[in-house]
Design a protein around this motif. Structure first.
Motif: not given
Lengths: 112, 116
Positions: A34, A36, A44, B33, B35, B48, B90, B94, B103-108
């Motif tokens: 990936f 980002y 991100l 999750y 971070y 997580y 952060l 997922r 397998d993609t993470q999305y973030f706030g």
């Protein structure tokens, strides 16, 4: 263990210049890879991904090719714009899928 | 709107105080999750959770606590035991269903915590 190593910044380019940000990885198996992007003060955003060897991910003029033979996933763009100024992170999921490993980020500044 | 909400965007805390950061999602994602990001550094995993009422420590869990009572919510408490809490936090999610994880993470958008 699994990890990614990306080119250190900061990188400063003139508008319309060619961009390459290097990323190499160490992984068990063949995970997805990936890129980002993080704009100032924000979270991100997924820029692009590739799920298997020789796949090319692309988005917004950015491209990266998953190269198993060199364990690399370099980010490229043919002509950068001021709006591309951001921090770019290379990442891969752990082999258990429980977490992601991120590079340290490469800061890009594009000047007019 | 679908997405991940973190609040507040900026948070100030006095030394010795606990503080809780909110993360809510309406994506119906199973995993969440937390971070931590420090200037010029990558992301480091704090905690997580892959399912309600269960969570695991990440690489830097000391001085932090979490709960996962609802699928939509994964609050992070920064305790007074965290020696250097000033950072950008952060939250990510997922999707996973029936044992098949994307397998993609999305973030706030993140919360910037400053200890005064």
């Amino acid at each position: 263990g699994d990890s990614v190593t990306q080119m250190e910044g900061p990188v400063t380019l003139s508008e319309e210049a060619f961009l390459t940000i290097n990323c190499t990885y160490t992984a068990t198996g063949y995970p997805s890879l990936f890129w980002y992007v993080q704009y100032p003060g924000e979270g991100l955003q997924l820029l692009l991904k590739a799920t298997k060897a020789d796949d090319k991910g692309s988005n917004k003029g950015f491209e990266a090719t998953y190269r198993k033979e060199t364990t690399s996933f370099h980010l490229e763009k043919g002509s950068v714009q001021v709006s591309d100024s951001a921090v770019y992170f290379c990442a891969l999921p752990s082999n258990t899928g429980n977490q992601f490993y991120f590079g340290t980020g490469t800061s890009l500044t594009v000047i007019p | 709107d679908g997405g991940i909400t973190q609040s507040p965007k900026y948070l100030f805390r006095k030394e010795g105080q606990n503080v809780t950061l909110s993360c809510e999602q309406n994506l119906n994602h199973d995993a969440m999750y937390w971070y931590r990001q420090d200037p010029g550094q990558g992301l480091r995993l704090i905690y997580y959770s892959q399912i309600v009422n269960d969570f695991q420590k990440g690489d830097i869990a000391e001085g932090y606590s979490v709960s996962r009572e609802k699928k939509e919510s994964f609050p992070l408490t920064v305790t007074s035991a965290q020696k250097n809490p000033t950072a950008f936090y952060l939250c990510a999610t997922r999707r996973g269903a029936a044992g098949e994880w994307t397998d993609t993470q999305y973030f706030g958008p993140g919360t910037r915590l400053t200890v005064l």
